[in-house]
Design an enzyme around this catalytic site. Structure first.
Site, PDB file in Angstrom:
ATOM      1  N   HIS A  20      -3.218 -11.005  -3.729  1.00 19.09           N
ATOM      2  CA  HIS A  20      -2.626  -9.724  -4.134  1.00 19.09           C
ATOM      3  C   HIS A  20      -3.522  -8.530  -3.876  1.00 19.09           C
ATOM      4  O   HIS A  20      -3.228  -7.410  -4.300  1.00 19.09           O
ATOM      5  CB  HIS A  20      -2.181  -9.753  -5.604  1.00 19.09           C
ATOM      6  CG  HIS A  20      -1.205 -10.845  -5.890  1.00 19.09           C
ATOM      7  ND1 HIS A  20       0.080 -10.827  -5.407  1.00 19.09           N
ATOM      8  CD2 HIS A  20      -1.333 -12.015  -6.559  1.00 19.09           C
ATOM      9  CE1 HIS A  20       0.704 -11.932  -5.784  1.00 19.09           C
ATOM     10  NE2 HIS A  20      -0.137 -12.680  -6.477  1.00 19.09           N
TER      11      HIS A  20
ATOM     12  N   LYS B 272      -4.714  -6.022  -1.145  1.00 22.92           N
ATOM     13  CA  LYS B 272      -4.302  -5.623   0.202  1.00 22.92           C
ATOM     14  C   LYS B 272      -5.515  -5.507   1.131  1.00 22.92           C
ATOM     15  O   LYS B 272      -6.548  -4.967   0.743  1.00 22.92           O
ATOM     16  CB  LYS B 272      -3.563  -4.286   0.145  1.00 22.92           C
ATOM     17  CG  LYS B 272      -2.245  -4.375  -0.619  1.00 22.92           C
ATOM     18  CD  LYS B 272      -1.656  -2.999  -0.920  1.00 22.92           C
ATOM     19  CE  LYS B 272      -0.408  -3.138  -1.782  1.00 22.92           C
ATOM     20  NZ  LYS B 272       0.038  -1.832  -2.351  1.00 22.92           N
TER      21      LYS B 272
ATOM     22  N   GLU C 248       7.627  -0.186  -4.669  1.00 23.68           N
ATOM     23  CA  GLU C 248       7.310  -1.396  -3.921  1.00 23.68           C
ATOM     24  C   GLU C 248       8.468  -2.388  -3.928  1.00 23.68           C
ATOM     25  O   GLU C 248       9.123  -2.583  -4.961  1.00 23.68           O
ATOM     26  CB  GLU C 248       6.058  -2.071  -4.499  1.00 23.68           C
ATOM     27  CG  GLU C 248       4.810  -1.191  -4.405  1.00 23.68           C
ATOM     28  CD  GLU C 248       3.538  -1.946  -4.754  1.00 23.68           C
ATOM     29  OE1 GLU C 248       2.472  -1.543  -4.260  1.00 23.68           O
ATOM     30  OE2 GLU C 248       3.607  -2.933  -5.516  1.00 23.68           O
TER      31      GLU C 248
ATOM     32  N   GLU D 184       7.793  -3.041  -8.088  1.00 22.84           N
ATOM     33  CA  GLU D 184       7.289  -2.132  -9.114  1.00 22.84           C
ATOM     34  C   GLU D 184       7.132  -0.732  -8.544  1.00 22.84           C
ATOM     35  O   GLU D 184       7.241  -0.525  -7.344  1.00 22.84           O
ATOM     36  CB  GLU D 184       5.957  -2.626  -9.683  1.00 22.84           C
ATOM     37  CG  GLU D 184       4.823  -2.667  -8.675  1.00 22.84           C
ATOM     38  CD  GLU D 184       3.500  -3.134  -9.294  1.00 22.84           C
ATOM     39  OE1 GLU D 184       3.509  -3.623 -10.420  1.00 22.84           O
ATOM     40  OE2 GLU D 184       2.477  -2.969  -8.612  1.00 22.84           O
TER      41      GLU D 184
ATOM     42  N   ASN E 101       4.403   2.419  -8.395  1.00 22.02           N
ATOM     43  CA  ASN E 101       3.018   2.846  -8.616  1.00 22.02           C
ATOM     44  C   ASN E 101       3.003   4.359  -8.742  1.00 22.02           C
ATOM     45  O   ASN E 101       3.100   5.060  -7.744  1.00 22.02           O
ATOM     46  CB  ASN E 101       2.127   2.419  -7.450  1.00 22.02           C
ATOM     47  CG  ASN E 101       1.828   0.943  -7.502  1.00 22.02           C
ATOM     48  OD1 ASN E 101       1.413   0.419  -8.532  1.00 22.02           O
ATOM     49  ND2 ASN E 101       2.063   0.262  -6.399  1.00 22.02           N
TER      50      ASN E 101
ATOM     51  N   ARG F 134       1.218   6.981  -8.731  1.00 20.89           N
ATOM     52  CA  ARG F 134      -0.077   7.609  -8.422  1.00 20.89           C
ATOM     53  C   ARG F 134      -0.271   7.618  -6.910  1.00 20.89           C
ATOM     54  O   ARG F 134       0.496   7.009  -6.185  1.00 20.89           O
ATOM     55  CB  ARG F 134      -1.205   6.797  -9.067  1.00 20.89           C
ATOM     56  CG  ARG F 134      -1.089   5.319  -8.702  1.00 20.89           C
ATOM     57  CD  ARG F 134      -2.251   4.481  -9.128  1.00 20.89           C
ATOM     58  NE  ARG F 134      -1.954   3.064  -9.011  1.00 20.89           N
ATOM     59  CZ  ARG F 134      -2.023   2.352  -7.891  1.00 20.89           C
ATOM     60  NH1 ARG F 134      -2.371   2.941  -6.755  1.00 20.89           N
ATOM     61  NH2 ARG F 134      -1.728   1.059  -7.866  1.00 20.89           N
TER      62      ARG F 134
END
Lengths: 448, 149, 448, 149
Positions: free
Chosen positions: C235, C237, C275, C287, C289, C291
């Site tokens: 998980h 990247k 995502e 989800e 994010n 930010r």
């Protein structure tokens, strides 16, 4: 396409060519002098050949050594970069006779544009405006007045055998011309043993604008917009931008057309630059630079065209891959040349770089071949790095340039950066209120 | 001052560095350039040719094979192709064990279609031939080792 | 616009925000722990405040220290970067109560998207597809079979109280499901003291695709295209690109629309990412994010939009300066995250960087806050630099990436670069033949 | 080992460096970090707080004014605003020449609207007050110098 290209240069342009070759799938050979044993172009090329001791005349300018290096490595083309042998007709001819492609113009074009008179003749033949002046020396004040009336005031009186700014005098009207003619001629007689005087139109505040052109071997030429390189110190460019700001759109279009016409008319192929002096709505031919130029990145940034890859492809005989209508200019790009020189006296400052940090981030490109602990050699030119910023418009590019210059750290040697920071911060820069003579007088009023 | 002159002092420095956990020393003068890191590992040792040296007396090339033993190293004064004999049927100019005199031809280097005879700068005995016949040589590449004798 | 922004972060993102602020004409305050005294964000900000000892919990995560630093310097806004306090609801609320703007979403949106259940509810309300599954625990094999038939095979059986991949079993048809149900339930009972089992659609080879969105405080939201971030190790990247390659155009458009709908529907403002997992022609909400993300530069490169500047402007209450139709994507951009980790074991490798050289040139962007002699601190995350390359298409970007990775030198510490060089050279990368689980198995078959 | 323990050895190294034209020494261990360049110029001298140190015992801040003389330096354990007295009309907690005991309040630092009383870790005499009343202080910023006595 070529199998293997030898790069007959060093520093950032050698690295630039290596990168373009890698993208084209072409193998690379670096050459180096003993002073450049640890240089980055040696490290990043596929092969490297030491060709001589540090002095350029015994290595990078030593034609037999360069050609032998191409022969022993089996390179089928040579990229000369800029400077060194890039405009050397003998080199281009020797390569041709050895069956190695010179990535540049034909030797005949190097000859044509390497000589001021033949270059002017080519420009005249293509209908490109030349700075008006007397065809030869004028014999007396009356003839001078007649010529000056045709040329238009102000005019420059130049001793035929003068040079370096000596024996020149500006006349703004006929009475001043008549007064000055005798003085200039007498001075020339005294100083150079020959009183012959030429007359030429005098430009008070010309800008240096150059058009990037590219031609293929089948008669097609295009332009890739123009650059402004007016900020020069003693003819050494300090900062360049694309497109040229505040340029009358008719002048801009006429410049671009003239440059393409000259390239097509002369049968010129490869990438090159046609330089002009621009004042108000007039422009005059200066010279053709038949090679990739130091400031090519600003054009790459606004056109999205990889000029070095294009140059290699054209040399390999490919047809022009772009139509003129494919070339669109987006945004604004500025390049600052960071030289290892005292920022105010311009005295070279070679030596070991003890601390180095280049800026990065959005819109920032750095073309350099230095690093911490690298030595700026006293044998070669003093350019350390090129900082290129790109923004959506000129104001955005200037804001970006300011932080990028502040973040650029070079320790251990002096560089021109402190001077360039002040130059960019000066209101005359944002206002495009400058010409080719601005920096020379500006520098004398500044300094820490 | 040369690298070998400095070596005892560098060794002393290394000893001192070990005592002090010093991670690195960079030492540089006009002729030598040495970097040492913690643990005494010599990262780079590079001799720069003294200014004004004769064109035949050139420094080691990075890519050249390491030379063993003492003696004079004859280095290539140009880029080209190395030949041990004047033509393929002729015997070599110089082979290991041969005694040669100063000025005697050691090999030919072909560059730009020209055959350049390379003469020895010293007298002595050929200890090693460091390049194969027909091989390309760079500027400064070691070609022969000659021992006094 | 703000007068002074405090950057509650360190490393490359702190530098990124400082640069954006300089372009906006906003003053900056850096905060730093004692371990970061000589860090570049401290050097390049207008002011800097030491806020605590090296451990993050006592400095960058210590809310009273960060807010006090904002107060003593008179900062009127705080940019949290990513990580640290970027998604901390308490921090956002505390800033609000101190009258300082949090450059990010409203605390209510942080809460909404910080909780898996409320995030899913928001997605469902906006008509964004969720991975189908049982509403709660299923009681027996018959109920499991009924749910699975609705969800569609293959399905994943998950122990309700399991975790970390334990207590999970895949069933590809009903008979396998019936066999597996009892085992999974019994195992769950034995391992976690509770035999409850959930059923969820199982994706064999999902890609991770995320849509960059931006919203203003007046109800307008747009997208800026999507990124593919499927190449992950546990998980984390490793490489991201924009746009997502080989994505069905209908899926791509549906993804983008779903992300904008979710942002508008929830009243979300600021920049953020929605995502998704994508498999063939289906996609499912993962989800939000709320930010700026590590991989934002690839979107900046293909859209020409400065996302950090946009985020700051939106936080200052400006209206969305771009219409959706103003957003056009040009070229292809790839980012490689270079972490201070062993390339094969991924064990962190903090320490002093003894040699550093970042590539430059056409199409290369480096976002980093390190330099030669910098120390990669053991207290914080291990990212050393982000290498971002942009080309006219994906193939051109990959060729550029290869030389740029070869030219990237980091000595003194181990980095993930050798692994990423092999990953990019693997034919499956050029062929886009990968999904989120590819790297985990690929890594075990490689190594030096 | 601390910086002061190493200083005699560093001085010795510097002397040796001068003799050898050494351009730079980087010295680093877990607690100190020193760079020296040719000419003996100290470019950076930085002490890192030992792991697990008490929150009130923090290292020098780069931006803090240099402190003269010997004695214990009392450093700020937090970011905030420094007050010498409990309220504007009250006398300062501690002024130069005052004798103070361990545990005695030296000042107040306001952070997040809270008034934090800062107690002395040592007994002694206030030699210097290094921060003005109402001034902002960073973490680790020197506030008082206390001499034994």
């Amino acid at each position: 396409m070529f199998n293997k290209v030898l790069i007959a240069n060093r520093g950032e342009i050698a690295l630039r060519v290596i990168r373009a070759c890698r993208e084209l799938g072409v193998r690379t050979v670096a050459i180096y002098s003993e002073a450049d044993r640890t240089a980055l172009h040696v490290r990043f090329a596929d092969e490297a050949v030491c060709i001589g001791p540090p002095p350029a005349k015994d290595s990078y300018l030593h034609i037999p050594a360069v050609i032998s290096a191409a022969e022993i490595t089996g390179a089928d083309a040579v990229h000369p970069g800029y400077g060194f042998l890039a405009e050397n007709i003998g080199f281009a001819r020797a390569l041709k006779s050895h069956g190695i492609t010179f990535i540049g113009p034909d030797p005949e074009h190097l000859a044509m544009f390497g000589d001021k008179l033949s270059a002017k003749a080519a420009a005249r033949a293509a209908g490109v405006p030349l700075l008006p002046g007397s065809a030869g020396a004028v014999s007396d004040a009356d003839e001078a007045a007649t010529v000056a009336a045709e040329v238009g005031y102000p005019v420059l009186l130049k001793a035929a055998f003068g040079g370096g700014g000596k024996g020149m005098r500006v006349a703004r009207d006929e009475s001043e011309l008549r007064r000055s003619f005798g003085i200039t001629s007498n001075e020339a007689e005294a100083a150079f043993g020959n009183g012959a005087v030429f007359i030429e139109r005098f430009l008070e505040r010309p800008r240096h604008v150059e058009v990037q052109v590219a031609g293929d071997q089948y008669g097609t030429a295009i332009h890739l917009g123009e650059r402004d390189c007016s900020l020069q110190r003693r003819h050494q460019k300090l900062l360049e931008e694309a497109p040229a700001p505040n340029l009358d759109v008719r002048v801009r279009d006429a410049l671009r057309e003239a440059a393409v016409r000259l390239a097509e008319n002369s049968g010129y192929y490869t990438v090159g630059t046609c330089e002009f002096l621009v004042q108000d709505e007039e422009f005059f031919f200066l010279e053709v630079n038949p090679r990739i130029q130091v400031e090519h990145p600003v054009t790459e940034q606004v056109t999205g065209v990889d000029l070095v890859a294009l140059q290699i492809r054209l040399a390999a005989g490919e047809k022009m891959p772009l139509a003129q209508s494919d070339v669109t200019l987006t945004g604004h790009s500025i390049e600052v040349r960071i030289n290892a020189e005292d920022p105010w006296t311009f005295i070279p400052s070679p030596g070991r770089i003890t601390g180095y940090h280049a800026p990065g981030g959005l819109g920032v490109r750095v073309d350099a071949a230095v690093h911490e602990h690298a030595t700026v050699q006293p044998f070669y030119d003093s350019m350390v790095a090129k900082l290129i910023v790109t923004g959506k418009d000129r104001a955005a590019a200037i804001r970006r340039l300011q932080w990028a210059m502040d973040e650029f750290v070079v320790e251990g040697i002096r560089t021109t950066l402190p001077m360039q920071r002040q130059l960019v911060a000066d209101p005359m820069f944002a206002a495009v209120d400058y010409h080719t003579k601005t920096v020379d007088s500006w520098v004398t009023t500044r300094g820490d | 001052m040369s690298l070998s002159d400095s070596l005892p002092q560098i060794a002393e420095l290394i000893a001192l560095m070990r005592e002090n956990d010093v991670s690195r020393i960079d030492y540089e003068d006009e002729q030598v350039n040495v970097s040492v890191r913690f643990g005494g590992e010599v990262v780079m040792t590079q001799a720069v040719a003294p200014a004004g040296a004769a064109p035949t007396a050139v420094a080691d090339t990075g890519g050249a094979p390491a030379t063993e033993g003492a003696g004079n190293i004859v280095k290539s004064p140009m880029v080209g192709t190395f030949y041990r004999s004047p033509d393929p049927s002729a015997p070599p100019f110089a082979s290991p064990g041969d005694r040669i005199e100063k000025g005697q031809v050691l090999c030919i280097i072909e560059a730009m279609k020209l055959m350049n005879e390379i003469e020895s700068e010293v007298s002595g005995v050929i200890a090693e031939v460091l390049v194969d016949n027909g091989q390309a040589v760079q500027f400064g590449q070691p070609m022969f080792r000659i021992e006094a004798g």
